[in-house]
Design an enzyme around this catalytic site. Sequence first.
Site, PDB file in Angstrom:
ATOM      1  N   TRP A 122      47.956  45.090  50.224  1.00  0.00           N
ATOM      2  CA  TRP A 122      47.427  44.450  49.000  1.00  0.00           C
ATOM      3  C   TRP A 122      47.357  45.575  47.991  1.00  0.00           C
ATOM      4  O   TRP A 122      46.542  46.488  48.133  1.00  0.00           O
ATOM      5  CB  TRP A 122      46.052  43.874  49.288  1.00  0.00           C
ATOM      6  CG  TRP A 122      45.500  42.982  48.239  1.00  0.00           C
ATOM      7  CD1 TRP A 122      45.997  41.781  47.805  1.00  0.00           C
ATOM      8  CD2 TRP A 122      44.316  43.193  47.458  1.00  0.00           C
ATOM      9  NE1 TRP A 122      45.202  41.249  46.821  1.00  0.00           N
ATOM     10  CE2 TRP A 122      44.167  42.088  46.597  1.00  0.00           C
ATOM     11  CE3 TRP A 122      43.372  44.201  47.423  1.00  0.00           C
ATOM     12  CZ2 TRP A 122      43.106  41.970  45.694  1.00  0.00           C
ATOM     13  CZ3 TRP A 122      42.309  44.080  46.543  1.00  0.00           C
ATOM     14  CH2 TRP A 122      42.192  42.976  45.678  1.00  0.00           C
ATOM     15  N   LYS A 142      34.268  27.438  45.015  1.00  0.00           N
ATOM     16  CA  LYS A 142      35.284  26.809  45.864  1.00  0.00           C
ATOM     17  C   LYS A 142      36.411  26.246  45.018  1.00  0.00           C
ATOM     18  O   LYS A 142      37.575  26.453  45.283  1.00  0.00           O
ATOM     19  CB  LYS A 142      34.657  25.680  46.706  1.00  0.00           C
ATOM     20  CG  LYS A 142      33.824  26.139  47.868  1.00  0.00           C
ATOM     21  CD  LYS A 142      34.581  26.730  49.029  1.00  0.00           C
ATOM     22  CE  LYS A 142      34.834  28.189  49.079  1.00  0.00           C
ATOM     23  NZ  LYS A 142      33.841  29.185  48.897  1.00  0.00           N
ATOM     24  N   CYS A 147      44.531  44.815  53.331  1.00  0.00           N
ATOM     25  CA  CYS A 147      45.711  45.210  54.092  1.00  0.00           C
ATOM     26  C   CYS A 147      45.487  44.962  55.578  1.00  0.00           C
ATOM     27  O   CYS A 147      44.372  44.984  56.066  1.00  0.00           O
ATOM     28  CB  CYS A 147      45.978  46.690  53.873  1.00  0.00           C
ATOM     29  SG  CYS A 147      45.958  47.137  52.147  1.00  0.00           S
ATOM     30  N   LYS A 180      40.889  37.985  51.893  1.00  0.00           N
ATOM     31  CA  LYS A 180      39.807  37.455  52.726  1.00  0.00           C
ATOM     32  C   LYS A 180      38.670  38.457  52.856  1.00  0.00           C
ATOM     33  O   LYS A 180      37.516  38.096  52.910  1.00  0.00           O
ATOM     34  CB  LYS A 180      40.330  37.100  54.116  1.00  0.00           C
ATOM     35  CG  LYS A 180      39.280  36.473  55.038  1.00  0.00           C
ATOM     36  CD  LYS A 180      38.716  35.198  54.475  1.00  0.00           C
ATOM     37  CE  LYS A 180      37.657  34.584  55.359  1.00  0.00           C
ATOM     38  NZ  LYS A 180      36.968  33.458  54.690  1.00  0.00           N
ATOM     39  N   GLU A 184      38.497  29.107  43.008  1.00  0.00           N
ATOM     40  CA  GLU A 184      39.305  30.095  43.749  1.00  0.00           C
ATOM     41  C   GLU A 184      40.509  29.477  44.437  1.00  0.00           C
ATOM     42  O   GLU A 184      41.452  30.194  44.789  1.00  0.00           O
ATOM     43  CB  GLU A 184      38.451  30.864  44.751  1.00  0.00           C
ATOM     44  CG  GLU A 184      37.883  30.098  45.885  1.00  0.00           C
ATOM     45  CD  GLU A 184      37.094  31.013  46.839  1.00  0.00           C
ATOM     46  OE1 GLU A 184      37.410  32.200  46.957  1.00  0.00           O
ATOM     47  OE2 GLU A 184      36.151  30.519  47.458  1.00  0.00           O
ATOM     48  N   GLU A 231      28.213  27.688  44.386  1.00  0.00           N
ATOM     49  CA  GLU A 231      29.195  27.716  45.484  1.00  0.00           C
ATOM     50  C   GLU A 231      30.246  26.638  45.287  1.00  0.00           C
ATOM     51  O   GLU A 231      31.438  26.858  45.488  1.00  0.00           O
ATOM     52  CB  GLU A 231      28.482  27.566  46.823  1.00  0.00           C
ATOM     53  CG  GLU A 231      29.387  27.349  48.014  1.00  0.00           C
ATOM     54  CD  GLU A 231      30.436  28.453  48.225  1.00  0.00           C
ATOM     55  OE1 GLU A 231      30.352  29.519  47.569  1.00  0.00           O
ATOM     56  OE2 GLU A 231      31.364  28.229  49.021  1.00  0.00           O
ATOM     57  N   HIS A 256      19.842  24.728  26.836  1.00  0.00           N
ATOM     58  CA  HIS A 256      19.751  26.012  26.110  1.00  0.00           C
ATOM     59  C   HIS A 256      21.127  26.523  25.712  1.00  0.00           C
ATOM     60  O   HIS A 256      21.320  27.726  25.538  1.00  0.00           O
ATOM     61  CB  HIS A 256      19.028  27.040  26.996  1.00  0.00           C
ATOM     62  CG  HIS A 256      17.650  26.610  27.386  1.00  0.00           C
ATOM     63  ND1 HIS A 256      16.605  26.517  26.494  1.00  0.00           N
ATOM     64  CD2 HIS A 256      17.169  26.182  28.575  1.00  0.00           C
ATOM     65  CE1 HIS A 256      15.530  26.076  27.112  1.00  0.00           C
ATOM     66  NE2 HIS A 256      15.828  25.862  28.374  1.00  0.00           N
ATOM     67  N   ARG A 315      44.553  37.749  55.379  1.00  0.00           N
ATOM     68  CA  ARG A 315      43.773  38.761  54.643  1.00  0.00           C
ATOM     69  C   ARG A 315      44.305  38.956  53.232  1.00  0.00           C
ATOM     70  O   ARG A 315      43.711  39.652  52.443  1.00  0.00           O
ATOM     71  CB  ARG A 315      43.797  40.088  55.417  1.00  0.00           C
ATOM     72  CG  ARG A 315      43.082  40.030  56.752  1.00  0.00           C
ATOM     73  CD  ARG A 315      43.339  41.297  57.542  1.00  0.00           C
ATOM     74  NE  ARG A 315      42.783  42.448  56.889  1.00  0.00           N
ATOM     75  CZ  ARG A 315      41.673  43.056  57.288  1.00  0.00           C
ATOM     76  NH1 ARG A 315      41.041  42.576  58.334  1.00  0.00           N
ATOM     77  NH2 ARG A 315      41.207  44.096  56.675  1.00  0.00           N
ATOM     78  N   ASN A 371      44.936  51.752  55.172  1.00  0.00           N
ATOM     79  CA  ASN A 371      44.062  50.831  54.420  1.00  0.00           C
ATOM     80  C   ASN A 371      43.050  51.690  53.685  1.00  0.00           C
ATOM     81  O   ASN A 371      42.485  52.609  54.265  1.00  0.00           O
ATOM     82  CB  ASN A 371      43.309  49.892  55.381  1.00  0.00           C
ATOM     83  CG  ASN A 371      44.200  48.782  55.898  1.00  0.00           C
ATOM     84  OD1 ASN A 371      45.331  48.639  55.428  1.00  0.00           O
ATOM     85  ND2 ASN A 371      43.713  48.004  56.855  1.00  0.00           N
ATOM     86  N   GLY A 372      42.809  51.362  52.410  1.00  0.00           N
ATOM     87  CA  GLY A 372      41.797  52.098  51.654  1.00  0.00           C
ATOM     88  C   GLY A 372      42.413  52.738  50.429  1.00  0.00           C
ATOM     89  O   GLY A 372      43.551  52.464  50.065  1.00  0.00           O
TER      90      GLY A 372
HETATM   91  C1  AGP Z   1      34.405  33.019  49.099  1.00  0.00           C
HETATM   92  O1  AGP Z   1      35.131  31.814  49.285  1.00  0.00           O
HETATM   93  C2  AGP Z   1      35.297  34.203  48.859  1.00  0.00           C
HETATM   94  N1  AGP Z   1      36.232  34.368  49.904  1.00  0.00           N
HETATM   95  C3  AGP Z   1      34.492  35.462  48.564  1.00  0.00           C
HETATM   96  O2  AGP Z   1      33.588  35.197  47.522  1.00  0.00           O
HETATM   97  C4  AGP Z   1      33.683  36.027  49.757  1.00  0.00           C
HETATM   98  O3  AGP Z   1      32.591  35.186  50.041  1.00  0.00           O
HETATM   99  C5  AGP Z   1      33.156  37.413  49.370  1.00  0.00           C
HETATM  100  O4  AGP Z   1      34.253  38.259  49.122  1.00  0.00           O
HETATM  101  C6  AGP Z   1      32.267  38.039  50.449  1.00  0.00           C
HETATM  102  O5  AGP Z   1      33.021  38.222  51.625  1.00  0.00           O
HETATM  103  P1  AGP Z   1      32.202  38.577  52.980  1.00  0.00           P
HETATM  104  O6  AGP Z   1      31.343  37.393  53.294  1.00  0.00           O
HETATM  105  O7  AGP Z   1      33.249  38.834  54.004  1.00  0.00           O
HETATM  106  O8  AGP Z   1      31.371  39.800  52.672  1.00  0.00           O
END
Ligand code: AGP
Length: 613
Positions: free
Chosen positions: A74, A490, A2, A608, A493, A486, A509, A27, A100-101
């Site tokens: 959110w 990418k 949020c 984010k 997501e 990674e 395996h 966000r 937020n929370g």
């Molecule tokens: C990665 O592309 C994602 N946005 C997600 O995995 C992110 O890396 C993860 O939520 C950790 O976020 P942070 O680095 O802000 O802690």
Amino acid sequence: MCGIVGYIGPQDATPIILNGLKRLEYRGYDSAGIAVLENNHIEVRRDAGKLHRLQTIVEEQPLHGPLGIGHTRWATHGEPNARNAHPHMGSTGDVVLVHNGIVENYLVLRDELEAEGVVFNSDTDTEVIVHLVERYMSQDESIEDAARKALRHIEGHHGIVLFSASHNDRIVAARIGNAGGVVIGFGEDEMFVASDLPAILEHTRDVVFLESGQMAVVTRSELKLTDLEGSLIDYQTETVSWDPVAAEKGEYRHFMQKEIYEQVRSLTDTIAGRVDFENGEIHLDTLNLDKSLANRIEKIYAIACGTAGYAAMVGKVLIERIARMPVEFDIASEFRYRDPLVNENSVVLAISQSGETADTLAAMAEGKARGATLWAIINMIGSQAMRIADGYISMQTGPEIGVASTKAYTAPLIDLYMLAVLLADLRGTINPDERMALVSELRHVPGWAAACLERDAEVEKVAHAIKDMTHCLYLGRGIHTATAYEGALKLKEISYIHAEGYPAGEMKHGPIALVDKDMPVIAIATRDPWYEKMISQIEQTKARGGKVIAVATEGDKLIPALADHVLWVPEMPWMLSPAITVIPLQILAYHIATLRGLDVDQPRNLAKSVTVE
Ligand code: AGP
């Protein structure tokens, strides 16, 4: 997560709040709303959907006034709809609040309030807070005292901002735990409140970040900072150097594309000021690491989530190899469940772009409780992870807006390399010549990144060839197992294609049963200690009819004859290569997702900064 924006001053709050919320769109959210004090009456506009929906409502039903708050939500409790969107009012119409929370005990509080005759207008946990504030204001408490009392009743992590028509010379804001930040911005006879810097940077760079357990009472001309008991807290404003324009897309189609291309700059910046190339020395002054600590540490526990977790995996390889220090990697959300053998001679090293990820902060708290020294590699200055750490390294990449992390993955890989060299130097596990050799390689990193970016068009061709696939495998070995993870993250997501990263040695395996002509395999087969093993992996995949996209080192003669497509990277020392070898995989994922017409910067279901556990 949020986003929150608040304003009090001589200007009309409405455009300031709406523009500020737009700067927080990255966000991730699914509803939005605004409340403004107009002729001493609180007007609220809110709805499900994106900010352009709220903008339309505001155009159709304007609201103007010198005091206001806004929110992008959110959804956690209650569907994303107008009824549940923030801001929320109570029963009197005198108090309005954004949050937020998660109020973890909201059901108990809701029952208690309903028994007092309160009628709820939403399905949210947030609404209990505003009714509690009204309960105490009815006992002639000021809004700030009423808010303090209300906050003592709610459990969980919170960022809240509220105001009341009957106390209309102030905004009240408070932070408890790690549900995202609260920052106060100082203007000329006006003040700003936000959950994140980008929302207010165009107005001011003089700010105060609230810490957990702090409350701000903000009038047009001053900030009164207290704890939740009301005791005054001294503060110093900080001046933020970020350029608001830096958080704009510029000539790029998406923030993610911009940030992929910014990696020449961000890798330069993360090295800048920390490397003495002449003497081959590393300086990480904000880490507060000295010889005695370096020699007292028995083990480092590297903890993070998602992409940052993969960076931590690379950090384990680098620190163990260069500094000969044991490192364990834990996914942050799992760390506290394994009763970790952390003690006063341990370091818990958190990696977090936002510095606000609840799981990562919880793992840091676990480490601190067990006596560990806390280090954080963060990007957001002023974030909670930075504040609770005993020492930190800033990624120095500038704001990363795209939900899919790119530059905030490659920068910490270089920071971890520098940390490994510094630790080795302080512990005497490398001699000055070895240190000079390791340090001098750093000067080539930005150029290697530029070389990968110059091959964007070649990668885009490969994206065209495989964009319709429904699943794929990413394979890596050694330090590039993390690169495989990674690369797969990418892709999945932002394109929603099911992609799995796997240690290449694991294929025989079981997973090799997946390989057929419809299962593309992306193999990281650069010139490194694992090259021969990856060649045989490619051959095994081809033997089963699989399509292979190989990441290979420029000049390789063997791989073009084996693979269906090649993504080229420059010749590099393997310990620095993860920060570079991932770049073609970032570009590949970006092009596939855009070719599939998807929202690259705000992928579905993602945020984010994940400030809920
Ligand atoms: C990665 O592309 C994602 N946005 C997600 O995995 C992110 O890396 C993860 O939520 C950790 O976020 P942070 O680095 O802000 O802690």
